[in-house]
Design a protein around this motif. Structure first.
Motif, mmCIF file in Angstrom:
data_model
loop_
_atom_site.group_PDB
_atom_site.id
_atom_site.type_symbol
_atom_site.label_atom_id
_atom_site.label_comp_id
_atom_site.label_asym_id
_atom_site.label_seq_id
_atom_site.Cartn_x
_atom_site.Cartn_y
_atom_site.Cartn_z
ATOM 1 N N TYR A 394 0.952 -1.116 0.061
ATOM 2 C CA TYR A 394 0.031 0.059 -0.026
ATOM 3 C C TYR A 394 0.832 1.260 -0.004
ATOM 4 C CZ TYR A 394 -3.951 -2.758 1.244
ATOM 5 O OH TYR A 394 -5.066 -3.701 1.177
ATOM 6 N N LEU A 395 0.659 2.175 -0.912
ATOM 7 C CA LEU A 395 1.309 3.414 -1.036
ATOM 8 C C LEU A 395 0.595 4.672 -0.862
ATOM 9 C CD1 LEU A 395 3.454 2.970 -4.194
ATOM 10 C CD2 LEU A 395 4.270 2.685 -2.080
ATOM 11 N N ARG A 396 1.088 5.513 -0.017
ATOM 12 C CA ARG A 396 0.359 6.924 -0.094
ATOM 13 C C ARG A 396 1.364 7.842 -0.715
ATOM 14 N NH1 ARG A 396 -2.416 11.597 2.680
ATOM 15 N NH2 ARG A 396 -1.695 13.291 1.032
ATOM 16 N N ILE A 397 0.793 8.216 -1.963
ATOM 17 C CA ILE A 397 1.833 9.372 -2.672
ATOM 18 C C ILE A 397 1.527 10.616 -2.259
ATOM 19 C CG2 ILE A 397 2.041 10.400 -5.060
ATOM 20 C CD1 ILE A 397 0.483 7.631 -6.024
ATOM 21 N N TYR A 398 2.619 11.486 -1.860
ATOM 22 C CA TYR A 398 2.861 12.458 -1.352
ATOM 23 C C TYR A 398 2.996 13.725 -2.258
ATOM 24 C CZ TYR A 398 2.637 10.700 3.570
ATOM 25 O OH TYR A 398 1.946 10.045 4.561
ATOM 26 N N GLU A 399 3.915 13.295 -3.294
ATOM 27 C CA GLU A 399 4.036 14.132 -4.424
ATOM 28 C C GLU A 399 4.146 13.610 -5.709
ATOM 29 O OE1 GLU A 399 6.277 18.023 -3.107
ATOM 30 O OE2 GLU A 399 7.884 17.124 -4.446
ATOM 31 N N GLY A 400 3.969 14.118 -6.819
ATOM 32 C CA GLY A 400 4.136 13.691 -8.064
ATOM 33 C C GLY A 400 3.285 12.770 -8.487
ATOM 34 N N VAL A 401 3.474 12.049 -9.693
ATOM 35 C CA VAL A 401 2.622 10.941 -10.357
ATOM 36 C C VAL A 401 3.272 9.841 -10.605
ATOM 37 C CG1 VAL A 401 1.192 10.610 -12.335
ATOM 38 C CG2 VAL A 401 1.476 12.765 -11.606
ATOM 39 N N ILE A 402 2.697 8.807 -10.357
ATOM 40 C CA ILE A 402 3.058 7.143 -10.567
ATOM 41 C C ILE A 402 2.408 6.339 -11.652
ATOM 42 C CG2 ILE A 402 1.772 6.242 -8.766
ATOM 43 C CD1 ILE A 402 4.444 4.381 -8.275
ATOM 44 N N HIS A 403 2.967 5.997 -12.579
ATOM 45 C CA HIS A 403 2.617 5.321 -13.732
ATOM 46 C C HIS A 403 2.642 3.930 -13.892
ATOM 47 C CE1 HIS A 403 2.620 9.301 -15.266
ATOM 48 N NE2 HIS A 403 1.479 9.206 -15.902
ATOM 49 N N LYS A 404 1.822 3.014 -14.183
ATOM 50 C CA LYS A 404 1.999 1.382 -14.450
ATOM 51 C C LYS A 404 3.007 1.587 -15.396
ATOM 52 C CE LYS A 404 0.174 -2.586 -16.117
ATOM 53 N NZ LYS A 404 -1.128 -3.385 -16.807
ATOM 54 N N GLY A 405 4.352 0.481 -15.031
ATOM 55 C CA GLY A 405 5.311 0.334 -16.115
ATOM 56 C C GLY A 405 6.474 1.469 -15.524
ATOM 57 N N ASP A 406 6.239 2.367 -14.689
ATOM 58 C CA ASP A 406 7.322 3.256 -14.417
ATOM 59 C C ASP A 406 8.567 2.453 -13.473
ATOM 60 O OD1 ASP A 406 6.253 5.344 -15.706
ATOM 61 O OD2 ASP A 406 5.756 6.443 -13.545
ATOM 62 N N PHE A 407 9.685 3.173 -13.534
ATOM 63 C CA PHE A 407 10.737 2.616 -12.995
ATOM 64 C C PHE A 407 10.747 3.737 -11.539
ATOM 65 C CE2 PHE A 407 12.113 0.398 -16.494
ATOM 66 C CZ PHE A 407 12.640 -0.695 -16.110
ATOM 67 N N ILE A 408 10.746 3.325 -10.310
ATOM 68 C CA ILE A 408 10.757 3.718 -9.062
ATOM 69 C C ILE A 408 12.007 3.371 -8.280
ATOM 70 C CG2 ILE A 408 8.191 4.501 -9.065
ATOM 71 C CD1 ILE A 408 7.908 2.102 -6.941
ATOM 72 N N VAL A 409 12.466 4.190 -7.251
ATOM 73 C CA VAL A 409 13.532 3.969 -6.622
ATOM 74 C C VAL A 409 13.468 3.655 -4.990
ATOM 75 C CG1 VAL A 409 15.929 4.814 -5.877
ATOM 76 C CG2 VAL A 409 15.247 4.954 -8.213
ATOM 77 N N ASN A 410 13.859 2.460 -4.297
ATOM 78 C CA ASN A 410 13.608 2.519 -3.174
ATOM 79 C C ASN A 410 14.783 3.252 -2.334
ATOM 80 O OD1 ASN A 410 13.517 1.587 -0.102
ATOM 81 N ND2 ASN A 410 12.539 -0.276 -0.866
ATOM 82 N N VAL A 411 14.377 4.390 -1.677
ATOM 83 C CA VAL A 411 15.575 5.120 -1.054
ATOM 84 C C VAL A 411 16.193 4.654 0.062
ATOM 85 C CG1 VAL A 411 15.989 7.455 -0.117
ATOM 86 C CG2 VAL A 411 14.149 7.334 -1.922
ATOM 87 N N ASN A 412 15.342 3.805 0.734
ATOM 88 C CA ASN A 412 16.052 3.010 1.999
ATOM 89 C C ASN A 412 17.001 1.847 1.617
ATOM 90 O OD1 ASN A 412 13.354 4.248 2.656
ATOM 91 N ND2 ASN A 412 13.819 3.778 4.486
#
Length: 765
Positions: A394-412
């Motif tokens: 489960y994600l809460r998006i605080y800023e920006g937009v997320i698309h299916k197929g996007d590459f995202i980075v786990n900062v931790n």
């Protein structure tokens, strides 16, 4: 975002630019009264298009029409019933079902079989609905204190909340806990006094418990200390509960139809005009105390319009200075729709809430997030579940937009991950979506992460602040009955530990038993039952074990030389200093202070010394439990040019700790629970006597109608099997709730008994 005026009706249209280059005819989707136009061609047949998009960003209207709310309360206050009614009135479900599942279906938000059987919420569940053109994301949370982490993580990501209070039970122990959690995460809230149809319902008594009613109550101590006032007055109570009067709009509402879906608006009954005038004045007075704009109008004795009052309540609520109180009966289908209107009117939309991130490139400097889709992606993984297709995050998006197929980075972890599937949750059902923007709560599949990890698009290295995770207070030894099911057993424990930060799994080094730890008997019982149901593994459970701690009460010095010669390189390390208790109220449980001046011990050996002391403090010599509230100061020592090593200094630290521990007068700490009991008055003496027998301290005794409400501090070790004992003492009429309060020293006789038991068990091995 463009708006069109068509006759007397205002239609909201959202334009999305088509991702295809070929011409596509525009399609208009009607969703709960909102029209969404998928392609941005000009529509000449629509009248008078305004040009707001030239001045305002495309997302402004959709963000203003978004609410993220949670519903929290004490056990059995009616949270899940309220959520069920909200889903029915907003058209998300088409039938109302009983929470306890007597009709074989059960509440939509209690999707787990165990929840339906026991009639309690175990896991928080997310859903979404639309009301009057607004999208509302809802998280229904458990009321039982054993599942407090579910409330913590829900409130961490929400913009507003509804605190449900029972009109008979009033402000109860878990209501206070939930309210404290809301304060911790600075969540604006509405209160909803439920169950006005029940015998003994008294919303004004509850309101008095929850806050100050007016100036004359300023000195009254209240349980929640809210600045609150009613925005509604009930028409009748108990069996005579008929409807509500809105103090802002000065209208009476009656709820007709088989499920209360038809709202009839009428003038205020003549016999209630005096009460309504008084309560409206109280509302205006209370809001004026915290809102300067309304205070100016009120003090000038000018008439206060509906819009003036509504705007003032919204400002004060969002500023967390005021809690508007709504009323009704969710079970009897009265008062839910006006509460939904209150959510839209008084709770904030995502851009109105200040959210902070920590910039990892600038030493965790605080950064204010815009809360809009225009910025870089920042999303928090606040809850994990094992789904049919792998891990559901489960994600809460605080800023920006997320698309299916996007590459995202786990900062931790620094890992780059592709989003294979993006969904919106409706309890245990899901709806695939292509994109989601700031302010929304969504879920992703196939993304490996831990609870509390932050995701970005890679352009920034922000992390969100973590949640408060309470320490477990109870442990059980557990093992599978069949040796063949060891693989499934381990899989279950790993999954539950990943999903629930308050559920811990460890290995007892002495008995080699698997130990599970949690927030209470019910918490651990539920997990043992889930292992049996979901993984088909029968497990045998040992006696519950209390998580005792040890601590020291006075300063003691150490001077220890570890010297060993075995031929070749030996071991040499000397450490000198003292140990002392950390003052009460400190947040740290272990401190190590290197006070050596010069290089009597080379600096590269200092971490090994600290590690040795930490290792020694993991097991105190009284009963083998960890030592807390301890400060170790290293003041001197000696090293050998050849024989000194990290191992030598680590061992020197361990032996030095054991050498001086007894001289520091150690004591055993036990978890003490805050217990709230509600029993018929005729059993009050028996129950109070039993609490005293269990070495409990009674700190409060209130009268609530025919019941006595007893508050006590009782050692957890003396509370096992209490539910059975209470039932037999009160002919099944008593009920209690229990939550962790603190660790405090045991009495001398109990300490002797625990130490002797520990020594006997060691001798028997």
């Amino acid at each position: 975002m463009t708006r069109f005026q068509n006759g007397s009706r205002l239609l909201s249209y959202t334009f999305f630019r088509s991702k295809t280059t070929s011409p596509v005819s525009p399609t208009i989707a009607l969703i709960q009264g909102n029209f969404q136009i998928q392609h941005s061609r000009h529509f000449s047949n629509l009248a008078r298009a305004t040009t707001k998009e030239e001045k305002e960003p495309w997302w402004k209207d959709s963000m203003e029409r978004l609410r993220n709310i949670g519903i929290s309360a004490h056990i059995d206050s009616g949270k899940t019933t309220l959520t069920e009614r909200i889903l029915y009135y907003t058209g998300r479900i088409h039938e109302i079902h009983e929470v306890r599942g007597r009709d074989g279906v059960g509440a939509k938000m209690d999707s787990m079989d165990l929840e339906r059987e026991k009639g309690i919420t175990i896991q928080s569940a997310a859903t979404y609905c639309t009301w009057n053109g607004y999208q509302v994301n809802i998280i229904d949370t458990p009321g039982h204190v054993d599942f407090t982490i579910e409330v913590e993580r829900a409130l961490r990501v929400l913009d507003g909340a509804i605190l449900v209070l029972c009109s008979v039970g009033g402000v109860q122990s878990q209501s206070i806990t939930v309210d404290r959690q809301m304060r911790r995460y600075e969540v604006p809230r509405l209160a909803f006094i439920n169950k006005l149809d029940r015998m003994g319902a008294d919303p004004w008594k509850v309101l008095n418990q929850g806050g100050y009613l007016n100036f004359s109550h300023r000195k009254a101590r209240s349980k929640l200390r809210h600045h609150s006032a009613a925005v509604q007055v009930p028409i009748g109570l108990e069996d005579d509960f008929q409807g509500l009067i809105d103090l802002v709009k000065m209208k009476a509402y009656y709820f007709h139809g088989s499920n209360g879906e038809k709202i009839v608006t009428e003038e205020i009954p003549v016999e209630m005009e005096a009460l309504v005038t008084e309560k409206r004045r109280e509302l205006i007075e209370t809001v004026s105390e915290v809102d300067d704009k309304l205070a100016d109008v009120f003090l000038a004795d000018e008439p206060i319009s509906t819009s003036d009052l509504e705007e003032a309540i919204r400002r004060a609520t969002i500023a967390k200075k005021f809690v508007p109180v709504f009323m009704g009966s969710a079970f009897k289908n009265k008062g839910v729709q006006p509460l939904l209107d209150g959510v839209l009117s008084f709770l904030p939309c995502p851009p109105e809430v200040n959210n902070f991130a920590l910039d990892q490139t600038k030493g965790e400097e605080k950064v204010v997030l815009s809360g809009t889709p225009d910025g870089p992606l920042v999303a928090l993984a606040f809850k994990l579940e094992e789904g049919r297709f792998g891990q559901l995050t489960y994600l809460r998006i605080y800023e920006g937009v997320i698309h299916k197929g996007d590459f995202i980075v786990n900062v931790n972890t620094g890992k780059k991950i592709k989003v294979p599937r993006l969904v919106r949750m409706h309890s245990n059902e899901m709806e695939d979506i292509q994109e989601a923007h700031a302010g929304q709560i969504v879920a992703v599949f196939g993304v490996d992460c831990a609870s509390g990890d932050t995701f970005t698009d890679g352009s920034v290295r922000y992390t969100m602040t973590s949640m408060n995770v309470p320490e477990p207070v109870m442990s059980l030894a557990i093992q599978p009955v069949s040796k063949d099911s060891g693989g499934q057993f381990s899989k279950a424990l790993n999954r539950f530990q990943k999903e629930d930060p308050t559920f811990r799994v460890g290995l007892d080094p002495e008995s080699a038993q698997t130990i599970i730890s949690g927030m209470g008997e019910l918490h651990l019982d539920i997990y043992v039952e889930r292992i049996r149901r979901e993984y088909k593994v029968d497990a045998s459970v040992g006696k519950p074990r209390v998580n005792f701690r040890e601590t020291i009460t006075q300063r003691a010095e150490f001077d220890y030389l570890h010297k060993k010669q075995t031929g070749g390189q030996g071991q040499y390390g000397r450490v000198c200093g003292y140990i002392e208790p950390i003052p009460e109220g400190s947040m740290t449980k272990f401190e190590f202070d290197n006070m050596i001046v010069g290089q009597v011990i080379p600096s590269n050996f200092i971490p090994a010394i600290e590690k040795g002391f930490k290792e020694a403090a993991n097991s105190g010599s009284l009963i083998g439990h960890p030592v807390e509230n301890l400060r170790i100061a290293l003041t001197d020592g000696a090293a050998h040019a050849v024989d000194s090593s990290e191992l030598a200094f680590k061992l020197a630290a361990i032996y030095a700790f054991r050498q001086c521990y007894t001289a520091a007068k150690p004591v055993i700490l036990e978890p003490v629970m805050l217990v709230e009991l509600k029993v018929p008055t005729e059993f009050q003496g028996t129950v109070a006597g039993d609490i005293n027998k269990r070495k409990g301290l009674i700190v409060g005794n209130d009268q609530d109608g025919d019941d006595s409400v007893i508050t006590a501090h009782v050692p957890l070790n003396n509370m096992f099997g209490y539910s059975t004992a209470l039932r037999s003492m009160t002919q099944g009429k008593g009920e209690f709730t229990m939550e962790y309060k603190e660790h405090s020293p045991v009495s001398q006789d109990v300490q002797m008994q625990l130490v002797n038991t520990y020594k006997a068990s060691k001798a028997a091995e």
